[in-house]
Design a protein around this motif. Structure first.
Motif, PDB file in Angstrom:
ATOM      1  N   SER A 187      -6.374  10.998 -10.451  1.00  0.00           N
ATOM      2  CA  SER A 187      -6.722  10.707 -11.841  1.00  0.00           C
ATOM      3  C   SER A 187      -7.103   9.260 -12.091  1.00  0.00           C
ATOM      4  O   SER A 187      -7.668   8.936 -13.122  1.00  0.00           O
ATOM      5  N   SER A 188      -6.798   8.348 -11.188  1.00  0.00           N
ATOM      6  CA  SER A 188      -7.148   6.934 -11.383  1.00  0.00           C
ATOM      7  C   SER A 188      -7.341   6.258 -10.034  1.00  0.00           C
ATOM      8  O   SER A 188      -6.649   6.570  -9.062  1.00  0.00           O
ATOM      9  N   ARG A 189      -8.297   5.343  -9.983  1.00  0.00           N
ATOM     10  CA  ARG A 189      -8.632   4.683  -8.731  1.00  0.00           C
ATOM     11  C   ARG A 189      -7.751   3.465  -8.514  1.00  0.00           C
ATOM     12  O   ARG A 189      -7.416   2.740  -9.448  1.00  0.00           O
ATOM     13  N   GLY A 190      -7.369   3.245  -7.263  1.00  0.00           N
ATOM     14  CA  GLY A 190      -6.566   2.086  -6.925  1.00  0.00           C
ATOM     15  C   GLY A 190      -7.375   0.804  -6.987  1.00  0.00           C
ATOM     16  O   GLY A 190      -8.605   0.813  -6.987  1.00  0.00           O
ATOM     17  N   PHE A 191      -6.681  -0.310  -6.979  1.00  0.00           N
ATOM     18  CA  PHE A 191      -7.322  -1.603  -7.152  1.00  0.00           C
ATOM     19  C   PHE A 191      -7.345  -2.429  -5.864  1.00  0.00           C
ATOM     20  O   PHE A 191      -7.845  -3.558  -5.867  1.00  0.00           O
ATOM     21  N   CYS A 192      -6.823  -1.871  -4.770  1.00  0.00           N
ATOM     22  CA  CYS A 192      -6.845  -2.579  -3.489  1.00  0.00           C
ATOM     23  C   CYS A 192      -7.269  -1.624  -2.373  1.00  0.00           C
ATOM     24  O   CYS A 192      -6.700  -1.609  -1.277  1.00  0.00           O
ATOM     25  N   ARG A 193      -8.290  -0.838  -2.649  1.00  0.00           N
ATOM     26  CA  ARG A 193      -8.694   0.202  -1.701  1.00  0.00           C
ATOM     27  C   ARG A 193      -9.177  -0.379  -0.374  1.00  0.00           C
ATOM     28  O   ARG A 193      -8.913   0.164   0.694  1.00  0.00           O
ATOM     29  N   MET A 194      -9.886  -1.490  -0.414  1.00  0.00           N
ATOM     30  CA  MET A 194     -10.377  -2.083   0.831  1.00  0.00           C
ATOM     31  C   MET A 194      -9.227  -2.577   1.690  1.00  0.00           C
ATOM     32  O   MET A 194      -9.134  -2.260   2.884  1.00  0.00           O
ATOM     33  N   SER A 195      -8.310  -3.339   1.104  1.00  0.00           N
ATOM     34  CA  SER A 195      -7.206  -3.896   1.876  1.00  0.00           C
ATOM     35  C   SER A 195      -6.260  -2.826   2.395  1.00  0.00           C
ATOM     36  O   SER A 195      -5.596  -3.017   3.418  1.00  0.00           O
ATOM     37  N   CYS A 196      -6.201  -1.688   1.704  1.00  0.00           N
ATOM     38  CA  CYS A 196      -5.340  -0.590   2.132  1.00  0.00           C
ATOM     39  C   CYS A 196      -6.053   0.392   3.056  1.00  0.00           C
ATOM     40  O   CYS A 196      -5.500   1.427   3.431  1.00  0.00           O
ATOM     41  N   SER A 197      -7.322   0.069   3.406  1.00  0.00           N
ATOM     42  CA  SER A 197      -8.125   0.933   4.286  1.00  0.00           C
ATOM     43  C   SER A 197      -8.189   2.356   3.737  1.00  0.00           C
ATOM     44  O   SER A 197      -8.118   3.342   4.488  1.00  0.00           O
ATOM     45  N   ALA A 198      -8.342   2.455   2.397  1.00  0.00           N
ATOM     46  CA  ALA A 198      -8.413   3.765   1.748  1.00  0.00           C
ATOM     47  C   ALA A 198      -9.830   4.276   1.615  1.00  0.00           C
ATOM     48  O   ALA A 198     -10.046   5.321   1.021  1.00  0.00           O
ATOM     49  N   CYS A 199     -10.785   3.547   2.164  1.00  0.00           N
ATOM     50  CA  CYS A 199     -12.187   3.966   2.073  1.00  0.00           C
ATOM     51  C   CYS A 199     -12.953   3.306   3.209  1.00  0.00           C
ATOM     52  O   CYS A 199     -12.424   2.426   3.905  1.00  0.00           O
ATOM     53  N   LEU A 200     -14.188   3.702   3.388  1.00  0.00           N
ATOM     54  CA  LEU A 200     -15.034   3.142   4.427  1.00  0.00           C
ATOM     55  C   LEU A 200     -16.000   2.134   3.828  1.00  0.00           C
ATOM     56  O   LEU A 200     -16.623   2.398   2.801  1.00  0.00           O
ATOM     57  N   VAL A 201     -16.108   0.975   4.441  1.00  0.00           N
ATOM     58  CA  VAL A 201     -17.034  -0.053   3.974  1.00  0.00           C
ATOM     59  C   VAL A 201     -18.449   0.368   4.344  1.00  0.00           C
ATOM     60  O   VAL A 201     -18.739   0.735   5.487  1.00  0.00           O
ATOM     61  N   SER A 202     -19.372   0.318   3.362  1.00  0.00           N
ATOM     62  CA  SER A 202     -20.768   0.668   3.632  1.00  0.00           C
ATOM     63  C   SER A 202     -21.403  -0.372   4.536  1.00  0.00           C
ATOM     64  O   SER A 202     -21.195  -1.576   4.374  1.00  0.00           O
ATOM     65  N   GLU A 203     -22.186   0.089   5.513  1.00  0.00           N
ATOM     66  CA  GLU A 203     -22.851  -0.834   6.417  1.00  0.00           C
ATOM     67  C   GLU A 203     -24.137  -1.362   5.784  1.00  0.00           C
ATOM     68  O   GLU A 203     -24.758  -0.685   5.003  1.00  0.00           O
ATOM     69  N   CYS A 205       0.829  -1.209   0.000  1.00  0.00           N
ATOM     70  CA  CYS A 205       0.000   0.000   0.000  1.00  0.00           C
ATOM     71  C   CYS A 205       0.859   1.253   0.000  1.00  0.00           C
ATOM     72  O   CYS A 205       0.523   2.251  -0.652  1.00  0.00           O
ATOM     73  N   SER A 206       1.985   1.206   0.703  1.00  0.00           N
ATOM     74  CA  SER A 206       2.883   2.365   0.751  1.00  0.00           C
ATOM     75  C   SER A 206       3.948   2.303  -0.331  1.00  0.00           C
ATOM     76  O   SER A 206       4.384   3.338  -0.846  1.00  0.00           O
ATOM     77  N   ARG A 207       4.385   1.088  -0.711  1.00  0.00           N
ATOM     78  CA  ARG A 207       5.430   0.970  -1.724  1.00  0.00           C
ATOM     79  C   ARG A 207       4.897   1.172  -3.132  1.00  0.00           C
ATOM     80  O   ARG A 207       5.606   1.629  -4.025  1.00  0.00           O
ATOM     81  N   ASN A 208       3.643   0.818  -3.361  1.00  0.00           N
ATOM     82  CA  ASN A 208       3.060   0.906  -4.703  1.00  0.00           C
ATOM     83  C   ASN A 208       1.690   1.575  -4.627  1.00  0.00           C
ATOM     84  O   ASN A 208       0.675   1.003  -5.012  1.00  0.00           O
ATOM     85  N   PRO A 209       1.635   2.824  -4.131  1.00  0.00           N
ATOM     86  CA  PRO A 209       0.347   3.461  -3.844  1.00  0.00           C
ATOM     87  C   PRO A 209      -0.511   3.739  -5.075  1.00  0.00           C
ATOM     88  O   PRO A 209      -1.735   3.720  -4.990  1.00  0.00           O
ATOM     89  N   LEU A 210       0.102   4.018  -6.230  1.00  0.00           N
ATOM     90  CA  LEU A 210      -0.700   4.316  -7.414  1.00  0.00           C
ATOM     91  C   LEU A 210      -1.555   3.123  -7.820  1.00  0.00           C
ATOM     92  O   LEU A 210      -2.718   3.272  -8.188  1.00  0.00           O
ATOM     93  N   TYR A 211      -0.980   1.926  -7.752  1.00  0.00           N
ATOM     94  CA  TYR A 211      -1.753   0.730  -8.081  1.00  0.00           C
ATOM     95  C   TYR A 211      -2.706   0.371  -6.945  1.00  0.00           C
ATOM     96  O   TYR A 211      -3.887   0.101  -7.154  1.00  0.00           O
ATOM     97  N   MET A 212      -2.217   0.377  -5.717  1.00  0.00           N
ATOM     98  CA  MET A 212      -2.990  -0.134  -4.591  1.00  0.00           C
ATOM     99  C   MET A 212      -4.099   0.825  -4.159  1.00  0.00           C
ATOM    100  O   MET A 212      -5.250   0.409  -3.958  1.00  0.00           O
ATOM    101  N   VAL A 213      -3.762   2.106  -4.019  1.00  0.00           N
ATOM    102  CA  VAL A 213      -4.695   3.094  -3.466  1.00  0.00           C
ATOM    103  C   VAL A 213      -5.283   3.995  -4.543  1.00  0.00           C
ATOM    104  O   VAL A 213      -6.461   4.355  -4.501  1.00  0.00           O
ATOM    105  N   GLY A 214      -4.450   4.377  -5.534  1.00  0.00           N
ATOM    106  CA  GLY A 214      -4.915   5.247  -6.599  1.00  0.00           C
ATOM    107  C   GLY A 214      -4.500   6.691  -6.373  1.00  0.00           C
ATOM    108  O   GLY A 214      -3.749   7.010  -5.443  1.00  0.00           O
ATOM    109  N   SER A 215      -4.982   7.564  -7.245  1.00  0.00           N
ATOM    110  CA  SER A 215      -4.657   8.979  -7.174  1.00  0.00           C
ATOM    111  C   SER A 215      -5.872   9.783  -7.606  1.00  0.00           C
ATOM    112  O   SER A 215      -6.960   9.230  -7.806  1.00  0.00           O
TER     113      SER A 215
END
Length: 299
Positions: free
Chosen positions: A283-299, A271-281
């Motif tokens: 201009s583009s969304r990351g592909f591992c947002r849940m595992s990187c805790s980059a967003c909140l899971v809807s209840e 998540c920290s070493r490859n943030p563009l792919y994992m989390v996104g920016s």
């Protein structure tokens, strides 16, 4: 209905026509076919002299200098980014359209290659010091996980950001033309093992990793020869078969993982070493947002 391979083949025909001067995209003052030389057909490789200005080269280096980290390679089985002595450079990824200059370069790449901007990865800046190199490798993928994201890499645009006194050549060991290229003592021993290109500031090398029928091209094996005198700076743009930006509208919200290996990658620090792919920016969304805790899971 036109097949995906037919579309790919058509794009190549358009691309080749551009070099004859019969077709040009907008900004004709930027894309100049007279500066392009066909180096090889096996693999298909082209050199654009003066693709970047001196100011653009220096700007890319400034953006990268304080953010360089040890370069990684993709594991053939898992697709995971790992350290390897095969690749000893340092590098970092810019964000897409990070600023006006980066955006202009990305648009120029798309105009030259006739491949959509959204199919490209973010530009990677690489720095090679004395003795550093990248052993011969393919830019297309061997694992299914990386192929799922945008498909194979069709093409690579390698831009040279500095001159180098000796070494640092880009070499194609399996090129059909390697024996036809004369070389004197100004070339490194590594470069003499294949068809080679000397890095010259501002030049850009375009080569294809896939044949026109979308099958992988084994002749595209390439490497970066060890630096002998000086230091080498380069910028790489990898371009895929499909969009690399990821889905923009997914039912159920944004907090998902797009790859089943995301939890494992997050656990080892990607998540920290490859943030563009994992989390996104922006201009583009990351592909591992849940595992990187980059967003909140809807209840």
């Amino acid at each position: 209905m036109i097949s995906g391979q037919s579309v790919f083949f058509l794009s190549i025909l358009i691309f080749v026509a551009a070099f004859s001067g019969s077709l040009l995209r907008a900004d004709a003052e930027i894309i100049d076919p007279t500066r392009v030389t066909q180096l090889s057909w096996n693999p298909r490789a082209f050199l654009y002299k003066g693709f970047l200005s001196d100011e653009e080269c220096e700007h890319l280096k400034v953006l990268a200098k304080d953010k360089l980290e040890k370069s990684m390679v993709a594991d053939n089985d898992s697709g995971k980014s790992v350290m390897s002595e095969v690749r000893t450079s340092s590098g970092m990824f810019l964000e897409k359209h990070q600023d006006e200059i980066v955006g202009r370069i990305e648009a120029r790449i798309a105009a030259w290659t006739f491949l959509p901007e959204e199919n490209g990865e973010s530009i990677q800046i690489l720095h090679y010091e004395n003795g550093e190199k990248y052993e011969p490798h393919y830019d297309y993928f061997h694992d299914k996980n990386n192929q799922a994201l945008g498909g194979h890499r069709i093409a690579t645009v390698l831009m040279y950001l500095s001159n180098i006194k000796k070494g640092g050549e880009t070499v194609f060991p399996d090129s059909n033309d390697k024996l036809a290229q004369p070389k004197d003592d100004s070339w490194s021993d590594c470069a003499k093992k294949g068809y080679a290109v000397k890095p010259e500031k501002g030049d850009a090398l375009l080569f294809f990793s896939l044949h026109p029928d979308a099958t992988t091209d084994s002749k595209s094996l390439h490497g970066s020869c060890p630096v002998i005198e000086g230091e080498k700076w380069s910028a790489t743009k990898w371009i895929h078969v499909r969009s690399f930006d990821g889905p923009q509208n997914i039912e159920g919200g944004d907090c998902i993982d797009e790859n089943e290996l995301c939890p494992k990658w997050a656990a080892v620090g990607e998540c920290s070493r490859n943030p563009l792919y994992m989390v996104g920016s922006n201009s583009s969304r990351g592909f591992c947002r849940m595992s990187c805790s980059a967003c909140l899971v809807s209840e």
